[in-house]
Design an enzyme around this catalytic site. Sequence first.
Site, PDB file in Angstrom:
ATOM      1  N   SER A 194     -48.730 -25.973 -29.485  1.00  9.36           N
ATOM      2  CA  SER A 194     -50.009 -25.250 -29.522  1.00  9.36           C
ATOM      3  C   SER A 194     -50.876 -25.757 -30.677  1.00  9.36           C
ATOM      4  CB  SER A 194     -49.720 -23.753 -29.691  1.00  9.36           C
ATOM      5  OG  SER A 194     -50.908 -23.019 -29.847  1.00  9.36           O
TER       6      SER A 194
ATOM      7  N   HIS B  91     -52.560 -16.127 -42.943  1.00  9.24           N
ATOM      8  CA  HIS B  91     -51.591 -17.135 -42.476  1.00  9.24           C
ATOM      9  C   HIS B  91     -50.707 -17.589 -43.634  1.00  9.24           C
ATOM     10  CE1 HIS B  91     -52.821 -17.648 -38.381  1.00  9.24           C
ATOM     11  NE2 HIS B  91     -54.029 -18.069 -38.653  1.00  9.24           N
TER      12      HIS B  91
ATOM     13  N   LYS C  11     -50.817 -20.398 -34.810  1.00 15.37           N
ATOM     14  CA  LYS C  11     -50.509 -20.543 -33.385  1.00 15.37           C
ATOM     15  C   LYS C  11     -49.305 -19.735 -32.916  1.00 15.37           C
ATOM     16  CE  LYS C  11     -53.401 -22.329 -32.182  1.00 15.37           C
ATOM     17  NZ  LYS C  11     -54.768 -21.713 -32.318  1.00 15.37           N
TER      18      LYS C  11
HETATM   19  S1  PPS Z   1     -54.379 -19.039 -34.881  1.00 20.50           S
HETATM   20  O1  PPS Z   1     -55.458 -20.036 -34.676  1.00 20.50           O
HETATM   21  O2  PPS Z   1     -53.358 -19.615 -35.748  1.00 20.50           O
HETATM   22  O3  PPS Z   1     -54.875 -17.757 -35.367  1.00 20.50           O
HETATM   23  O4  PPS Z   1     -53.714 -18.856 -33.444  1.00 20.50           O
HETATM   24  P1  PPS Z   1     -52.879 -17.603 -32.912  1.00 20.50           P
HETATM   25  O5  PPS Z   1     -53.801 -16.573 -32.388  1.00 20.50           O
HETATM   26  O6  PPS Z   1     -51.888 -17.159 -33.925  1.00 20.50           O
HETATM   27  O7  PPS Z   1     -52.049 -18.236 -31.698  1.00 20.50           O
HETATM   28  C1  PPS Z   1     -52.701 -18.879 -30.624  1.00 20.50           C
HETATM   29  C2  PPS Z   1     -51.725 -18.929 -29.445  1.00 20.50           C
HETATM   30  O8  PPS Z   1     -51.606 -17.607 -28.890  1.00 20.50           O
HETATM   31  C3  PPS Z   1     -52.004 -17.639 -27.509  1.00 20.50           C
HETATM   32  N1  PPS Z   1     -52.646 -16.378 -27.120  1.00 20.50           N
HETATM   33  C4  PPS Z   1     -52.079 -15.475 -26.296  1.00 20.50           C
HETATM   34  N2  PPS Z   1     -50.882 -15.455 -25.684  1.00 20.50           N
HETATM   35  C5  PPS Z   1     -50.614 -14.382 -24.889  1.00 20.50           C
HETATM   36  N3  PPS Z   1     -51.489 -13.369 -24.672  1.00 20.50           N
HETATM   37  C6  PPS Z   1     -52.706 -13.346 -25.270  1.00 20.50           C
HETATM   38  N4  PPS Z   1     -53.560 -12.362 -25.065  1.00 20.50           N
HETATM   39  C7  PPS Z   1     -53.041 -14.443 -26.138  1.00 20.50           C
HETATM   40  N5  PPS Z   1     -54.129 -14.760 -26.871  1.00 20.50           N
HETATM   41  C8  PPS Z   1     -53.875 -15.936 -27.470  1.00 20.50           C
HETATM   42  C9  PPS Z   1     -52.964 -18.821 -27.460  1.00 20.50           C
HETATM   43  O9  PPS Z   1     -53.199 -19.231 -26.147  1.00 20.50           O
HETATM   44  C10 PPS Z   1     -52.218 -19.836 -28.316  1.00 20.50           C
HETATM   45  O10 PPS Z   1     -51.043 -20.334 -27.697  1.00 20.50           O
HETATM   46  P2  PPS Z   1     -51.015 -21.595 -26.691  1.00 20.50           P
HETATM   47  O11 PPS Z   1     -49.549 -21.883 -26.479  1.00 20.50           O
HETATM   48  O12 PPS Z   1     -51.726 -22.723 -27.345  1.00 20.50           O
HETATM   49  O13 PPS Z   1     -51.671 -21.137 -25.424  1.00 20.50           O
END
Ligand code: PPS
Length: 316
Positions: free
Chosen positions: A165, A134, A77
């Site tokens: 998140s 991860h 996340k």
């Molecule tokens: S995972 O499942 O661990 O692989 O998740 P990960 O991709 O690392 O993190 C998910 C969070 O990143 C946000 N997210 C984004 N933020 C900004 N811009 C873009 N394009 C974007 N894409 C994904 C996603 O919404 C999760 O954060 P939260 O705070 O829950 O919204």
Amino acid sequence: MDKVMNEIQSTTTVKIAGYEDQLHAEILDDIQVGEYGYKYRILDGLVVPPYTTPDRYNLSRTLETRPEDVCFISYPKSGSSWLSYILLLIVQQGEIPSDKTLRDSLHWVASSWPYPRSRSELEAFPSPRIFKSHMPYQMAVGGNPVKNPCKYIYIARNPKDVVVSYYYFESDRAWAGNYSGPWEHWFEMFMEGKVQRGDWFKHVLSWWEHRNAENILFLKYEDLKKEFDAEIKKIADFLGYPLSPELINQIKDKTSFKNMKDDKFSNMHEFLKPSSFFRKGVIGSWKEKFTVAQNEQFDALYAERMKASGLKFDID
Ligand code: PPS
């Protein structure tokens, strides 16, 4: 164990055609079930999801990497999917594959899900290959990073936003973790390092300590949000790819939160509900969730664990 298996399988949202048998393959007897039904296994001392199996993990550790390969890593996340799309567009110079989705263009070797590939399939892939992970530093793809020719890019995020998140993500129960507890309980599990991928501080600092290695780049989600152009130039320089102003604009547009959520190439619709993955995409949403007491507890732990590191997040 049958009951656990059934629960895990019944809570998975979408199955990918051709991958049904492998979706939760090798969910072995070592799966543990914690409070509120939280499922995990322990690998090399780390709490991992059921779909991170010993065989897949061993494959990821013993894979031969190439100088052109890129491995992106994060604690869950922390914006890794966003980073993955940026990386793909940089290495493909703006072209996206017409026959694949974003996730299918990456290799998540330690996971039996969603696109498990054999060693020979991975070896047959042309360079540059992009690997997702991860894992903390000592469990990196390819073995010891200093002995590997590939490049590693770690992305970290304010841990207060991470824990929130992560809670929404796991409580959606679409995942093999199948967690059903309340926020207060999740918060305590995170503070104690009991969630999948373990202790946030250890994870992030394990990569931070190696940030000056030639083949490691350490990024922060918040910098990418605030200084997008400068950060992607840093990434392109590190990987050795050119980046024109047009390409920067194209990457910015394609990887915006809204476009990633709406676009079938990037929204992972093939195996989950995009709304559970693309939740808010902002800095500071922890403020809507933390109580005053939780904030004080977190700040005290953060001060103690981070004080000697030199790594800073704006956690206020
Ligand atoms: S995972 O499942 O661990 O692989 O998740 P990960 O991709 O690392 O993190 C998910 C969070 O990143 C946000 N997210 C984004 N933020 C900004 N811009 C873009 N394009 C974007 N894409 C994904 C996603 O919404 C999760 O954060 P939260 O705070 O829950 O919204």
